[in-house]
Design an enzyme around this catalytic site. Structure first.
Site, PDB file in Angstrom:
ATOM      1  N   ASN A 103       0.820  -1.208   0.000  1.00  0.00           N
ATOM      2  CA  ASN A 103       0.000   0.000   0.000  1.00  0.00           C
ATOM      3  C   ASN A 103       0.858   1.264   0.000  1.00  0.00           C
ATOM      4  O   ASN A 103       1.945   1.273   0.565  1.00  0.00           O
ATOM      5  CB  ASN A 103      -0.950  -0.014   1.199  1.00  0.00           C
ATOM      6  CG  ASN A 103      -1.854  -1.221   1.175  1.00  0.00           C
ATOM      7  OD1 ASN A 103      -1.971  -1.900   0.156  1.00  0.00           O
ATOM      8  ND2 ASN A 103      -2.475  -1.531   2.300  1.00  0.00           N
ATOM      9  N   VAL A 104       0.334   2.294  -0.630  1.00  0.00           N
ATOM     10  CA  VAL A 104       1.056   3.571  -0.721  1.00  0.00           C
ATOM     11  C   VAL A 104       0.368   4.647   0.111  1.00  0.00           C
ATOM     12  O   VAL A 104       0.647   5.827  -0.046  1.00  0.00           O
ATOM     13  CB  VAL A 104       1.143   4.010  -2.205  1.00  0.00           C
ATOM     14  CG1 VAL A 104       1.970   3.016  -3.014  1.00  0.00           C
ATOM     15  CG2 VAL A 104      -0.239   4.232  -2.820  1.00  0.00           C
ATOM     16  N   ASP A 105      -0.553   4.241   1.008  1.00  0.00           N
ATOM     17  CA  ASP A 105      -1.395   5.212   1.724  1.00  0.00           C
ATOM     18  C   ASP A 105      -0.825   5.676   3.069  1.00  0.00           C
ATOM     19  O   ASP A 105      -1.406   6.569   3.694  1.00  0.00           O
ATOM     20  CB  ASP A 105      -2.803   4.630   1.931  1.00  0.00           C
ATOM     21  CG  ASP A 105      -2.793   3.272   2.637  1.00  0.00           C
ATOM     22  OD1 ASP A 105      -3.634   2.416   2.295  1.00  0.00           O
ATOM     23  OD2 ASP A 105      -1.915   3.061   3.510  1.00  0.00           O
ATOM     24  N   HIS A 120       5.901  -0.877  -2.580  1.00  0.00           N
ATOM     25  CA  HIS A 120       5.506  -0.171  -3.815  1.00  0.00           C
ATOM     26  C   HIS A 120       5.638   1.338  -3.653  1.00  0.00           C
ATOM     27  O   HIS A 120       4.964   2.116  -4.338  1.00  0.00           O
ATOM     28  CB  HIS A 120       4.069  -0.551  -4.213  1.00  0.00           C
ATOM     29  CG  HIS A 120       3.940  -1.970  -4.661  1.00  0.00           C
ATOM     30  ND1 HIS A 120       2.742  -2.662  -4.632  1.00  0.00           N
ATOM     31  CD2 HIS A 120       4.844  -2.857  -5.131  1.00  0.00           C
ATOM     32  CE1 HIS A 120       2.930  -3.886  -5.074  1.00  0.00           C
ATOM     33  NE2 HIS A 120       4.185  -4.039  -5.383  1.00  0.00           N
ATOM     34  N   CYS A 128      10.790  14.746  -7.669  1.00  0.00           N
ATOM     35  CA  CYS A 128      11.066  15.522  -8.883  1.00  0.00           C
ATOM     36  C   CYS A 128      11.821  14.646  -9.870  1.00  0.00           C
ATOM     37  O   CYS A 128      12.800  13.985  -9.492  1.00  0.00           O
ATOM     38  CB  CYS A 128      11.916  16.753  -8.551  1.00  0.00           C
ATOM     39  SG  CYS A 128      12.447  17.632 -10.027  1.00  0.00           S
ATOM     40  N   CYS A 149       8.333  21.001  -9.510  1.00  0.00           N
ATOM     41  CA  CYS A 149       9.271  21.206  -8.402  1.00  0.00           C
ATOM     42  C   CYS A 149       9.801  22.635  -8.506  1.00  0.00           C
ATOM     43  O   CYS A 149       9.709  23.258  -9.574  1.00  0.00           O
ATOM     44  CB  CYS A 149      10.409  20.203  -8.559  1.00  0.00           C
ATOM     45  SG  CYS A 149      11.813  20.479  -7.484  1.00  0.00           S
ATOM     46  N   CYS A 151      12.653  23.478  -8.918  1.00  0.00           N
ATOM     47  CA  CYS A 151      13.705  23.503  -9.954  1.00  0.00           C
ATOM     48  C   CYS A 151      13.078  23.512 -11.346  1.00  0.00           C
ATOM     49  O   CYS A 151      13.774  23.594 -12.345  1.00  0.00           O
ATOM     50  CB  CYS A 151      14.632  22.301  -9.806  1.00  0.00           C
ATOM     51  SG  CYS A 151      13.955  20.779 -10.511  1.00  0.00           S
ATOM     52  N   GLY A 188      -5.234  -9.142   3.314  1.00  0.00           N
ATOM     53  CA  GLY A 188      -5.852  -8.221   2.371  1.00  0.00           C
ATOM     54  C   GLY A 188      -5.118  -8.037   1.060  1.00  0.00           C
ATOM     55  O   GLY A 188      -5.066  -6.942   0.511  1.00  0.00           O
ATOM     56  N   SER A 190      -4.633  -9.910  -2.956  1.00  0.00           N
ATOM     57  CA  SER A 190      -5.075 -10.956  -3.888  1.00  0.00           C
ATOM     58  C   SER A 190      -3.893 -11.846  -4.277  1.00  0.00           C
ATOM     59  O   SER A 190      -4.069 -12.877  -4.915  1.00  0.00           O
ATOM     60  CB  SER A 190      -5.673 -10.302  -5.138  1.00  0.00           C
ATOM     61  OG  SER A 190      -4.722  -9.418  -5.720  1.00  0.00           O
TER      62      SER A 190
HETATM   63  N1  APR Z   1     -10.566  -7.360   4.787  1.00  0.00           N
HETATM   64  C1  APR Z   1      -9.715  -8.313   4.279  1.00  0.00           C
HETATM   65  N2  APR Z   1      -9.480  -8.478   2.937  1.00  0.00           N
HETATM   66  C2  APR Z   1     -10.148  -7.662   2.101  1.00  0.00           C
HETATM   67  C3  APR Z   1     -11.068  -6.670   2.552  1.00  0.00           C
HETATM   68  C4  APR Z   1     -11.260  -6.533   3.973  1.00  0.00           C
HETATM   69  N3  APR Z   1     -12.095  -5.633   4.503  1.00  0.00           N
HETATM   70  N4  APR Z   1     -11.598  -6.050   1.460  1.00  0.00           N
HETATM   71  C5  APR Z   1     -11.005  -6.617   0.365  1.00  0.00           C
HETATM   72  N5  APR Z   1     -10.156  -7.595   0.746  1.00  0.00           N
HETATM   73  C6  APR Z   1      -9.286  -8.435  -0.099  1.00  0.00           C
HETATM   74  C7  APR Z   1      -9.873  -8.831  -1.438  1.00  0.00           C
HETATM   75  O1  APR Z   1     -10.624 -10.021  -1.319  1.00  0.00           O
HETATM   76  C8  APR Z   1      -8.612  -9.022  -2.293  1.00  0.00           C
HETATM   77  O2  APR Z   1      -8.124 -10.358  -2.198  1.00  0.00           O
HETATM   78  O3  APR Z   1      -8.151  -7.664  -0.406  1.00  0.00           O
HETATM   79  C9  APR Z   1      -7.603  -8.074  -1.655  1.00  0.00           C
HETATM   80  C10 APR Z   1      -7.282  -6.821  -2.462  1.00  0.00           C
HETATM   81  O4  APR Z   1      -6.634  -7.243  -3.626  1.00  0.00           O
HETATM   82  P1  APR Z   1      -6.111  -6.178  -4.702  1.00  0.00           P
HETATM   83  O5  APR Z   1      -7.121  -5.142  -4.909  1.00  0.00           O
HETATM   84  O6  APR Z   1      -5.631  -6.977  -5.860  1.00  0.00           O
HETATM   85  O7  APR Z   1      -4.902  -5.442  -3.957  1.00  0.00           O
HETATM   86  P2  APR Z   1      -3.381  -5.888  -3.788  1.00  0.00           P
HETATM   87  O8  APR Z   1      -3.248  -7.363  -3.650  1.00  0.00           O
HETATM   88  O9  APR Z   1      -2.803  -5.060  -2.736  1.00  0.00           O
HETATM   89  O10 APR Z   1      -2.764  -5.441  -5.210  1.00  0.00           O
HETATM   90  C11 APR Z   1      -1.389  -5.542  -5.399  1.00  0.00           C
HETATM   91  O11 APR Z   1      -1.521  -4.365  -7.460  1.00  0.00           O
HETATM   92  O12 APR Z   1      -2.555  -2.755  -8.597  1.00  0.00           O
HETATM   93  C12 APR Z   1      -1.397  -3.058  -8.000  1.00  0.00           C
HETATM   94  O13 APR Z   1       0.252  -1.645  -7.074  1.00  0.00           O
HETATM   95  C13 APR Z   1      -1.043  -2.113  -6.859  1.00  0.00           C
HETATM   96  O14 APR Z   1      -0.113  -2.660  -4.702  1.00  0.00           O
HETATM   97  C14 APR Z   1      -1.091  -3.020  -5.632  1.00  0.00           C
HETATM   98  C15 APR Z   1      -0.863  -4.386  -6.211  1.00  0.00           C
END
Ligand code: APR
Length: 246
Positions: A103-105, A120, A128, A149, A151, A188, A190
């Site tokens: 995550n980038v948040d 990531h 910049c 920036c 610059c 969390g 995929s």
């Molecule tokens: N609690 C637990 N899991 C959750 C929840 C929740 N409340 N809501 C969603 N999920 C799960 C989904 O079922 C899914 O498997 O989180 C996962 C999110 O998957 P993605 O959206 O594919 O995110 P991520 O795996 O972080 O993606 C990887 O892909 O797009 C690029 O750079 C981006 O860092 C990112 C990378």
């Protein structure tokens, strides 16, 4: 589920070195949509069109307008949830060594976590493209898109676009921690995007117990994960902390 939460609490408590690998799903309960699945950002946009370095360089203004409209707004408002706070609590009590996040948040750090590897990069800073200066996103004026920036160079988010390398320090440390840990919590994600997803496999090959927490089955379920807890990350984490009595 109760049995699996008990098992996870036991495994974490008895572990020598615990590492967490997190993805967009951990921030969904903070109001930030995931990338894939229902309501995911990639349902609205083709990632190769707005999140690939070539598309950014080809049309930075377009990418910036979408990033600002779709990401900056939600990230600025987002607050850490019980998963973020729970991992910070585990670190505080010596039950978690580090977090490898896709995550980038910046929400793990906002929750108080100290050792966070931003695999990531981050959206909290802009870089910049000329002088490499880094500027907090909160200080960047978005009157001019793409922002500049002092610059004169163009600013870009300090995150990793598709088509770019993972920052070498982040990759190195993540592999090291994955090899050495005896428990990895995978929360969390995929587990589709590489090389992040491979950190779970490295941990497994290193003999670690891989505990998955997700709303649904993923590429890791029943393959790399020893067991999977299905449900909202915040609720599952609260259950584990209760079982651990912390
Ligand atoms: N609690 C637990 N899991 C959750 C929840 C929740 N409340 N809501 C969603 N999920 C799960 C989904 O079922 C899914 O498997 O989180 C996962 C999110 O998957 P993605 O959206 O594919 O995110 P991520 O795996 O972080 O993606 C990887 O892909 O797009 C690029 O750079 C981006 O860092 C990112 C990378």
């Amino acid at each position: 589920m109760k049995e699996l939460i008990k098992r996870a609490a036991e495994d974490i408590k008895n572990a020598r070195l615990v590492v967490a690998l997190t993805g967009a799903g951990v921030s969904v309960e903070s109001g930030i949509p995931p990338f894939r699945g229902k309501g995911g950002l990639w349902e609205k946009f083709d990632p190769m069109e707005i999140a690939h370095i070539d598309s950014f360089l080809a049309n930075p203004e377009r990418v910036w307008r979408i990033l600002v409209a779709e990401m900056k707004g939600v990230i600025d408002k987002a607050q850490p949830n019980n998963l973020h706070k729970g991992l910070a609590r585990l670190e505080e009590t010596g039950n978690l060594a580090a977090i490898i996040t896709q995550n980038v948040d910046g929400l793990h750090q906002a929750a108080g976590s100290k050792d966070v590897i931003e695999f990531h990069g981050t959206f909290a800073e802009q870089r910049c493209m000329d002088c490499e200066a880094k500027i907090p996103t909160s200080e960047v004026s978005l009157e001019v898109i793409p922002p500049r920036c002092s610059c004169g160079g163009m600013l870009r988010p300090d995150c990793v676009f598709f088509g770019e390398m993972i920052p070498s320090e982040a990759l190195w440390r993540s592999k090291e921690l994955a090899e050495q840990c005896d428990v990895m919590m995978v929360v969390g994600t995929s587990a589709i995007v590489e090389p992040a997803a491979s950190m779970a496999r490295i941990a497994k090959l290193g003999g670690a117990t891989v505990i998955e927490m997700n709303m649904e089955r993923t590429m890791l379920t029943g393959r790399v994960a020893d067991y999977s807890l299905f449900g909202g990350a915040g609720k599952l984490m609260t259950g584990i902390l209760e079982e651990m009595g912390i």
